[in-house]
Design an enzyme around this catalytic site. Structure first.
Site, PDB file in Angstrom:
ATOM      1  N   PHE A 228       0.851  -1.190   0.000  1.00 44.03           N
ATOM      2  CA  PHE A 228       0.000   0.000   0.000  1.00 44.03           C
ATOM      3  C   PHE A 228       0.895   1.251   0.000  1.00 44.03           C
ATOM      4  O   PHE A 228       0.736   2.171   0.800  1.00 44.03           O
ATOM      5  CB  PHE A 228      -0.931   0.027   1.224  1.00 44.03           C
ATOM      6  CG  PHE A 228      -1.672  -1.258   1.462  1.00 44.03           C
ATOM      7  CD1 PHE A 228      -2.860  -1.526   0.793  1.00 44.03           C
ATOM      8  CD2 PHE A 228      -1.190  -2.215   2.344  1.00 44.03           C
ATOM      9  CE1 PHE A 228      -3.548  -2.707   1.011  1.00 44.03           C
ATOM     10  CE2 PHE A 228      -1.870  -3.405   2.561  1.00 44.03           C
ATOM     11  CZ  PHE A 228      -3.050  -3.655   1.885  1.00 44.03           C
ATOM     12  N   ASP A 250       1.162  -1.201  -4.881  1.00 44.87           N
ATOM     13  CA  ASP A 250      -0.110  -0.502  -4.683  1.00 44.87           C
ATOM     14  C   ASP A 250      -1.047  -0.897  -5.817  1.00 44.87           C
ATOM     15  O   ASP A 250      -0.599  -1.162  -6.935  1.00 44.87           O
ATOM     16  CB  ASP A 250       0.094   1.014  -4.663  1.00 44.87           C
ATOM     17  CG  ASP A 250      -1.056   1.749  -3.965  1.00 44.87           C
ATOM     18  OD1 ASP A 250      -0.849   2.219  -2.834  1.00 44.87           O
ATOM     19  OD2 ASP A 250      -2.146   1.836  -4.553  1.00 44.87           O
ATOM     20  N   SER A 251      -2.346  -0.928  -5.537  1.00 38.14           N
ATOM     21  CA  SER A 251      -3.315  -1.303  -6.574  1.00 38.14           C
ATOM     22  C   SER A 251      -3.613  -0.149  -7.525  1.00 38.14           C
ATOM     23  O   SER A 251      -4.236  -0.345  -8.564  1.00 38.14           O
ATOM     24  CB  SER A 251      -4.621  -1.784  -5.923  1.00 38.14           C
ATOM     25  OG  SER A 251      -5.189  -0.747  -5.139  1.00 38.14           O
ATOM     26  N   CYS A 337      -5.191   2.894  10.384  1.00 33.71           N
ATOM     27  CA  CYS A 337      -5.586   4.306  10.492  1.00 33.71           C
ATOM     28  C   CYS A 337      -7.099   4.430  10.673  1.00 33.71           C
ATOM     29  O   CYS A 337      -7.665   5.512  10.501  1.00 33.71           O
ATOM     30  CB  CYS A 337      -5.124   5.091   9.270  1.00 33.71           C
ATOM     31  SG  CYS A 337      -5.853   4.535   7.710  1.00 33.71           S
TER      32      CYS A 337
END
Length: 393
Positions: A228, A250-251, A337
């Site tokens: 990520f 990351d996508s 988060c």
């Protein structure tokens, strides 16, 4: 004179403890004609003033701006913003020769609920999370320019995705002051591009600055996997720390493009870094088990309490896969988060993952948000970032 909202009997207790929210269920009645975003005075059942704040439709009906009976004007905004910058200067976060990236206003933590301001070099990116702050955006921007002086040259407003859709405000992102397209900032001596136009949040995740610095100290001669990765923050800190190889995943194709640009900005032509645009779980499924250091910093898995159970399952599943791909003696930096996920929730999810993966794990550090993301002592909900650094045998 501001219109007034009246509380039910006994519903002022949390406000007497300076909690900055008035919930809709605490309200008895209100003056006619109050509209979303209006500044209102909050009155107890026996007629006493208790707070002034922004009215909004929803479970949080009033976000308190002051517990004193004051006028919310230019002097008010300047005073609150001056307090915010003074704290950052005293802490050495603002006006640093090696760092021009920091959060100037962190909502309730700076007694400005519904407002976020991040500073990137000469540009302040302002974000409203309440209709009231959106309505006041020009006044806030004008006060900001006066308080910050030559520290900033631009104020960019970015709230298209953070305001209630049903409010139908027709808001658009754009400059409220200045208009420079220069978007290179510096964090702890490392340069990076900020995409405040289309990027997530305000364009960069300022809240991981200190945790990235910690990662740098563990990176020497390590094979590092940054999941990520977004704009690659952890990746280029790892490279400066002497990592022998760094993989960023990351996508989002845009995130990968920005990661590559940021790595090239700091380490031009460096062959130690590779970036992959792929789903995190799919990448981990096929990855080899020879990483020395893995970073898991996913987006919020739970944005409301109804999603908590599934979120914890997600954190457990993700961490199991990371444990499985790590060499003995490796280190895992793992984060949540999600505000509704408590420290205990998160720790239990990670410990469950360690047990499922059959790994012996020790805690090296317990991480949290930095000092420019302060938590109002009367508003514990402001503590959202949780992290663990684990030694994995």
């Amino acid at each position: 004179m501001y219109k007034q909202i009246y509380l039910k009997k006994g519903k002022e207790e949390s406000l007497l403890r300076f909690h900055p929210w008035v919930f809709s269920g605490a309200i008895s009645h209100s003056d006619k004609g109050i509209e979303e975003g209006d500044i209102v005075r909050v009155i107890t059942s026996d007629g006493r003033f208790i707070a002034v704040g922004h009215y909004q439709i929803g479970s949080i009906a009033v976000r308190v701006l002051s517990f004193r009976d004051v006028t919310i004007d230019s002097d008010f905004w300047q005073s609150r913003l001056q307090s915010a910058i003074d704290m950052r200067v005293k802490l050495g976060i603002a006006d640093s020769p090696t760092n021009n990236t920091y959060r100037l206003v962190h909502g309730e933590g700076d007694n400005l609920p519904g407002l976020v301001i991040d500073v990137y070099s000469k540009t302040a990116v302002m974000q409203a999370h309440s209709v009231g702050m959106h309505v006041c955006r020009v006044d806030v921007a004008e006060a900001l320019v006066k308080v910050m002086g030559n520290r900033i040259e631009n104020v960019y407003y970015k709230s298209e995705t953070t305001l209630p859709f049903k409010a139908e405000l027709g808001q658009e992102n754009g400059f409220l002051y200045g208009g420079s397209e220069e978007n290179t900032a510096v964090e702890n001596g490392l340069k990076f591009y900020v995409d405040w136009l289309k990027g997530q949040k305000t364009g960069f995740f300022v809240d991981q600055r200190e945790n990235r610095s910690l990662l740098e100290t563990y990176s020497k001669d390590k094979r590092v996997l940054n999941m990520f990765c977004y704009t690659g923050g952890f990746s280029f800190y790892a490279m400066r720390g002497g990592a022998k190889q760094v993989h960023s995943v990351d996508s989002s194709a845009k995130a990968i493009e920005l990661t590559r640009k940021n790595v090239e900005l700091n380490f031009p032509g460096d062959k130690r870094h590779e970036a992959f645009c792929e789903d995190a779980f799919k990448y981990l499924d096929k990855a080899g088990g020879d990483y020395d250091l893995i970073i898991l910093d996913p987006p919020a898995f739970a944005k409301h309490r109804a999603a908590l159970r599934n979120a914890l399952k997600g954190y457990t599943r993700l961490n199991v896969k990371a444990f499985e791909k790590m060499k003995p003696g490796g280190i895992l930096f793992t984060f949540s988060c999600s505000q509704v996920v408590t420290k205990d929730n998160f720790r239990n999810a990670v410990f469950t993952a360690a047990a499922m993966a059959g790994r012996k794990v020790r805690i090296l550090h317990q991480l949290h948000q930095p000092a420019d993301h302060p938590i109002n002592i009367y508003h514990p909900e402001g503590e959202y970032l949780k992290g663990l650094v684990l030694y994995v045998e």
